[in-house]
Design a protein around this motif. Structure first.
Motif, PDB file in Angstrom:
ATOM      1  N   TYR A 319       0.987  -1.239   0.075  1.00  0.00           N
ATOM      2  CA  TYR A 319      -0.121   0.140  -0.037  1.00  0.00           C
ATOM      3  C   TYR A 319       0.844   1.166  -0.010  1.00  0.00           C
ATOM      4  O   TYR A 319       1.957   1.277   0.322  1.00  0.00           O
ATOM      5  N   ARG A 320       0.147   2.451  -0.507  1.00  0.00           N
ATOM      6  CA  ARG A 320       0.913   3.782  -0.262  1.00  0.00           C
ATOM      7  C   ARG A 320       0.038   4.400   0.456  1.00  0.00           C
ATOM      8  O   ARG A 320      -0.858   4.527   0.392  1.00  0.00           O
ATOM      9  N   ASP A 321       0.641   5.132   1.440  1.00  0.00           N
ATOM     10  CA  ASP A 321       0.157   6.108   2.300  1.00  0.00           C
ATOM     11  C   ASP A 321       0.038   7.558   1.842  1.00  0.00           C
ATOM     12  O   ASP A 321       1.033   7.799   1.096  1.00  0.00           O
ATOM     13  N   PHE A 322      -0.788   8.320   2.588  1.00  0.00           N
ATOM     14  CA  PHE A 322      -0.759   9.811   1.942  1.00  0.00           C
ATOM     15  C   PHE A 322      -1.216  10.555   3.205  1.00  0.00           C
ATOM     16  O   PHE A 322      -1.978  10.244   4.161  1.00  0.00           O
ATOM     17  N   LEU A 323      -0.668  11.811   3.053  1.00  0.00           N
ATOM     18  CA  LEU A 323      -0.921  12.736   4.019  1.00  0.00           C
ATOM     19  C   LEU A 323      -1.342  14.152   3.242  1.00  0.00           C
ATOM     20  O   LEU A 323      -0.614  14.255   2.156  1.00  0.00           O
ATOM     21  N   CYS A 390       3.530   8.639   0.715  1.00  0.00           N
ATOM     22  CA  CYS A 390       4.636   8.065   1.714  1.00  0.00           C
ATOM     23  C   CYS A 390       4.330   6.858   2.133  1.00  0.00           C
ATOM     24  O   CYS A 390       3.420   6.233   1.527  1.00  0.00           O
ATOM     25  N   GLN A 391       5.056   6.188   2.946  1.00  0.00           N
ATOM     26  CA  GLN A 391       5.048   5.112   3.591  1.00  0.00           C
ATOM     27  C   GLN A 391       4.798   5.291   5.155  1.00  0.00           C
ATOM     28  O   GLN A 391       5.645   6.106   5.784  1.00  0.00           O
ATOM     29  N   GLU A 392       3.722   4.425   5.723  1.00  0.00           N
ATOM     30  CA  GLU A 392       3.532   4.558   7.304  1.00  0.00           C
ATOM     31  C   GLU A 392       4.713   4.593   7.949  1.00  0.00           C
ATOM     32  O   GLU A 392       5.447   3.404   7.705  1.00  0.00           O
ATOM     33  N   TRP A 397       5.961  10.675   7.140  1.00  0.00           N
ATOM     34  CA  TRP A 397       4.790  10.298   7.867  1.00  0.00           C
ATOM     35  C   TRP A 397       5.043  10.584   9.500  1.00  0.00           C
ATOM     36  O   TRP A 397       4.006  10.679  10.223  1.00  0.00           O
ATOM     37  N   SER A 398       6.452  10.567   9.718  1.00  0.00           N
ATOM     38  CA  SER A 398       6.702  10.438  11.323  1.00  0.00           C
ATOM     39  C   SER A 398       6.974  11.780  11.979  1.00  0.00           C
ATOM     40  O   SER A 398       7.128  11.880  13.110  1.00  0.00           O
TER      41      SER A 398
END
Length: 512
Positions: A319-323, A390-392, A397-398
């Motif tokens: 999966y690809r994460d998103f913010l 981004c990636q979790e 993300w951090s």
């Protein structure tokens, strides 16, 4: 007596299924949602009176059924109303113009890329010549078979245009080279678009008179120029749907997550739910499950566990994460670009695709242009959405929200779109597993589809439920077909998997 149908997720797919059940049967749905609001990725977040659309949701479809369904929920403007018309107070669905452009070399380019005078000037004769020659080369010597996404792009746009406008941005989105991504992603998202179709469409627009028509059939998705949009953002649509589900006897419970799915004789008979505030567990009996949760998590929650091969393929799904950083500014920098409001230097775009390699932002939303009602003071401020893929757990993300907001402001200043001194406030929203990826074990997905099909009362639907990069209209169609199957109106689950696999949507063949 109606059946008890458990629906996991209160996004477009889950709520469509719930409302269809309430409208068409005695089966009462129970919808469980981990968040405290409806809409999933199509929700509307609010910050100090300014509203955020997470990812951007244009309301258009080639399916008559979907378009009519939306119109029943929120009435659109009267037929013939001009683009941008703000309807009477009781109407809340706007007709909006679509404009997305590419920002590259500190200049704006048409999207889809066209051979306009502006494009040719921005590219320069040397690069333009290389684009033309490489496109002709590809027409004579196409890449067959198409083994990856790079082959898919090159066959439709030529190698030079691919490297100029597709390669870097796509790899920014997915975090891996295009050579490692399945060509099926291109088939899902771009479908029949090509250089020739884009040129043909542009020529047709020169001859076509402007109108308020919103019909979408026969137009490639990337070329659609108008769309419907809820006045207060996409979450407004799904909030009204949720109210209708509850008024019809359905139940929606927030802050609850499905943890275990209990199988007996090959069927799901109960689901264990966790209250995310207290940690308390509750077992709910059910006759059918419609799941929009990530397929990887669904497989992991099965009791007893599926066989080793199914678990291996599910564990390998990526999966690809998103913010999104919502950023309120006094004004943009004009820089000679097209401006629709001199007070704020507002540009007319809904989305701007940022292809500059020296920043990490992928897209920029201009919320004022989706609906002025998203912005508390639209005549005095510009409300932006800076989108990052981004990636979790990675460095983006951090970051804490304060650091991330300052980073985002610096990126827009770096590429000349704002002055940092004009930034007023920001809001960070994170969306895990926003994009199911077409790499990892995706090439073995048939194993998971067969496993799910063999459980007769399980219906994975929607983007994460099917691990497919669906738009919300596709997700709605899969939910409707799942309900058809539960009600005995469809004999096979094949129709569900067929949505968004052809250039014309599957539902278009049988639209109501």
């Amino acid at each position: 007596m109606g059946k008890k149908v458990l629906i996991v997720g209160a996004g477009p797919a889950g709520l469509t299924a719930a409302l269809e059940l309430v409208r068409r049967s005695e089966h009462l749905p129970l919808v469980v949602e981990a968040l405290e609001m409806v809409g999933g990725l199509a929700r509307t977040e609010i910050h100090n009176g300014n509203r955020m659309d997470i990812g951007g949701h244009r309301f258009f479809s080639k399916s008559d059924w979907v378009m009519d369904w939306w119109r029943r929920i929120l009435p659109p403007p009267a037929e013939g109303s001009p683009v941008g018309y703000v309807p009477e107070e009781e109407r809340t669905l706007l007709l909006r113009p679509r404009l997305s452009r590419i920002y590259f070399l500190r200049r704006f380019f048409d999207y889809p890329v066209s051979l306009s005078a502006g494009t040719m000037k921005n590219l320069g004769l040397l690069r333009l010549g290389r684009i033309g020659l490489s496109y002709l080369w590809t027409r004579v010597f196409p890449r067959h078979p198409e083994r990856n996404l790079e082959d898919f792009f090159v066959n439709r746009f030529g190698g030079e245009l691919y490297r100029t406008f597709f390669k870097d941005y796509t790899e920014k989105v997915w975090g891996v080279p295009c050579t490692e991504i399945s060509p099926e992603w291109g088939a899902q998202r771009i479908k029949g678009l090509s250089v020739l179709k884009a040129l043909k469409h542009a020529a047709g627009q020169l001859l076509k008179r402007s109108s308020g028509e919103i019909a979408q059939k026969g137009v490639e998705t990337s070329l659609i120029e108008r769309f419907l949009y809820p006045k207060l953002g996409p979450g407004q649509m799904w909030q009204v749907v949720a109210e209708q589900v509850q008024a019809g006897g359905g139940d929606i419970q927030f802050g609850r997550s499905a943890r275990k799915f209990h199988l007996e004789h090959g069927r799901i008979t109960a689901v264990e739910l966790e209250d995310l505030k207290t940690g308390a567990l509750e077992r709910i009996d059910c006759d059918a499950v419609i799941s929009t949760m990530p397929l990887r998590d669904l497989v992991a929650g099965m009791e007893p566990a599926p066989d080793k091969e199914v678990r291996r393929v599910a564990d390998g799904l990526m999966y690809r994460d998103f913010l999104t950083v919502g950023l309120l500014v006094r004004k943009l920098k004009a820089n000679g670009h097209l401006v629709t409001d001199a007070r704020t230097n507002l540009v007319p775009d809904n989305w701007i695709y940022i292809q500059e390699p020296d920043v990490r932002i992928g897209r920029l939303q201009v919320f004022n242009n989706w609906s002025p009602a998203l912005v508390k003071a639209p005549e005095e401020t510009v409300w932006l959405g800076l989108e990052y893929f981004c990636q979790e757990g990675d460095d983006l993300w951090s970051r804490d929200d304060g650091d991330l907001g300052r980073f985002a402001i610096g990126e827009l200043e770096k590429i000349g779109l704002i002055d940092a001194a004009d930034a007023l406030e920001f809001k960070v929203v994170r969306a895990p597993k926003a994009y199911p990826a077409y790499f990892g074990t995706y090439d073995e997905f048939a194993v998971l589809r067969q496993w799910a099909d063999d459980i007769p009362n399980l219906y994975p639907v929607g983007r994460n439920g099917m691990h497919r990069y669906n738009n919300q209209d596709h997700s709605m169609l899969t939910a409707r077909m799942a309900v058809d199957h539960i009600l005995g109106e469809r004999l096979s689950k094949t129709d569900i998997w067929s949505v968004n696999t052809e250039e014309q949507y599957h539902e278009e063949k049988t639209s109501e």
